[in-house]
Design a protein around this motif. Structure first.
Motif, short mmCIF file in Angstrom:
data_model
loop_
_atom_site.label_atom_id
_atom_site.label_comp_id
_atom_site.label_asym_id
_atom_site.label_seq_id
_atom_site.Cartn_x
_atom_site.Cartn_y
_atom_site.Cartn_z
N GLY A 40 -10.65 0.94 -2.30
CA GLY A 40 -11.58 1.62 -3.20
C GLY A 40 -11.84 0.75 -4.41
N TRP B 130 -9.95 0.35 3.72
CA TRP B 130 -9.10 1.25 2.94
C TRP B 130 -9.21 1.02 1.44
CZ3 TRP B 130 -6.03 -1.94 0.15
CH2 TRP B 130 -5.74 -3.19 0.69
N LYS C 66 0.84 -1.20 0.00
CA LYS C 66 0.00 0.00 0.00
C LYS C 66 0.88 1.25 0.00
CE LYS C 66 -2.37 -1.08 3.72
NZ LYS C 66 -3.34 -1.02 4.82
N ASN D 177 0.37 5.49 -6.38
CA ASN D 177 -0.60 5.52 -5.28
C ASN D 177 -1.76 4.55 -5.48
OD1 ASN D 177 0.68 7.56 -3.62
ND2 ASN D 177 0.08 9.04 -5.19
N GLU E 204 1.64 5.22 1.00
CA GLU E 204 1.39 5.95 2.24
C GLU E 204 -0.01 6.55 2.19
OE1 GLU E 204 3.99 8.85 5.14
OE2 GLU E 204 4.01 9.24 2.98
N MET E 205 -0.78 6.34 3.24
CA MET E 205 -2.16 6.79 3.25
C MET E 205 -2.49 7.55 4.53
SD MET E 205 -3.76 3.14 2.01
CE MET E 205 -5.43 3.65 2.42
N LYS E 206 -3.44 8.48 4.41
CA LYS E 206 -3.93 9.19 5.57
C LYS E 206 -4.99 8.33 6.26
CE LYS E 206 -3.22 13.72 3.48
NZ LYS E 206 -3.88 14.96 3.00
N LYS E 207 -5.20 8.54 7.53
CA LYS E 207 -6.19 7.78 8.29
C LYS E 207 -7.57 7.97 7.68
CE LYS E 207 -7.81 6.89 12.99
NZ LYS E 207 -7.70 7.26 14.43
N GLY E 208 -8.26 6.86 7.44
CA GLY E 208 -9.60 6.93 6.88
C GLY E 208 -9.64 7.06 5.36
N GLU E 209 -8.48 7.15 4.73
CA GLU E 209 -8.43 7.32 3.28
C GLU E 209 -8.63 5.98 2.56
OE1 GLU E 209 -5.29 9.00 -0.14
OE2 GLU E 209 -4.65 8.73 1.96
N LYS E 210 -9.31 6.03 1.43
CA LYS E 210 -9.45 4.86 0.57
C LYS E 210 -8.49 4.98 -0.61
CE LYS E 210 -14.26 3.50 1.46
NZ LYS E 210 -13.99 2.08 1.82
N VAL E 211 -8.05 3.82 -1.09
CA VAL E 211 -7.10 3.81 -2.21
C VAL E 211 -7.53 2.74 -3.20
CG1 VAL E 211 -5.54 2.16 -1.08
CG2 VAL E 211 -4.64 3.73 -2.78
#
Length: 281
Positions: free
Chosen positions: A130, A128, A48, A86, A50-57
């Protein structure tokens, strides 16, 4: 004095270039997971960005070929290219392959299709995750194309590298990975020459009637086909037929490239094409 200034300027530029190169590397995390498949637990690795908290990818599920595994250089290159854009990835070993459970002699394309569906179901449960895309190489390309056709409402896009639709024709002719057998009287077990692999009768029986193109064409989303013109295992004409069957596809033929994308340059080219395509769509 001017020579000193020029030398100093070169040092500054080199340092800036190095710094830019380091900062352009995408931070990522990697996690090994086990997923219940059709014939036991499947070994998988999730990468994965780097992601912000609550972000979907977005997520790309990568499927390997016949008797292969998730660690093949092409698949790792594709995963790294996707994460750099990303997009999260999950690579897994089909039943009877790599570190997954099950016997290879029990493997069939239909149970690999079921494995892929269970991995998709697992990903859809992740908070997380999408949109989902599928990437397949060789037999994994056939599986990806058929799964996308069956689950077309759940799949965003598909990328196929040297998809092995030839496997149905080979089964009808009684040919398998360089070996041969009586297609009208299939033996219980077939040994693959030089690979110490044993395939069961069910693999060949199911392959003979596999509705590859009929199922694949049900997917109407964007599809990329990448195939080498020097492929001696799966002629590139099979990708050309896929391209004709699909309503929304594009094909890239790579001159002189073999089935496994053996040379690093060809692997990186294929990985770049796949990552750019999935990022675009």
């Amino acid at each position: 004095m001017s020579q000193f200034n020029n030398h100093f300027r070169k040092i500054i530029l080199s340092a800036a270039t190095l710094l830019f190169g380091l900062t352009s590397i995408t931070a990522q995390t990697s996690e090994n997971v086990k997923i219940q498949g059709d014939h036991g637990l499947l070994d998988a690795v999730i990468q994965k960005p780097e992601m912000k908290k609550g972000e979907k990818v977005r997520v790309a599920i990568i499927l390997h070929g016949f008797g292969s595994n998730k660690e093949r250089p092409l698949l790792r290159a594709i995963a790294d290219s996707l994460v750099s854009k990303n997009i999260a990835t999950i690579r897994f070993d089909f039943n009877g392959c790599g570190k997954s459970e099950g016997k290879f002699s029990d493997m069939t394309v239909p149970n690999e299709i079921e494995d892929a569906k269970r991995v998709i179901a697992y990903i859809l449960q992740q908070p997380w995750a999408g949109d989902i895309s599928l990437v397949g190489h060789s037999q994994g390309g056939v599986v990806a194309s058929m799964v996308a056709g069956e689950l077309r409402g759940s799949i965003r896009s598909v990328a196929l590298c040297a998809p092995a639709a030839v496997l149905r024709d080979d089964a009808i002719r009684g040919q398998l990975q360089g070996g041969s057998y009586d297609a009208g009287n299939i033996p219980e077990t077939i040994t693959i020459p030089g690979r110490n692999l044993h395939v069961g009768r069910a693999y060949c029986q199911t392959a003979q009637t596999l509705p590859i193109y009929e199922t694949a064409r049900l997917f109407t989303g964007p599809v990329l086909l990448v195939h080498g013109t020097a492929d001696r295992i799966v002629p590139y004409t099979y990708s050309e037929r896929y391209n004709n069957e699909y309503k929304n596809s594009e094909i890239v033929l790579l001159p002189g490239v073999d089935h496994s994308f053996t040379k690093e340059q060809s692997r990186l080219k294929a990985a770049s094409l796949v990552a750019n395509f999935i990022a675009k769509h």
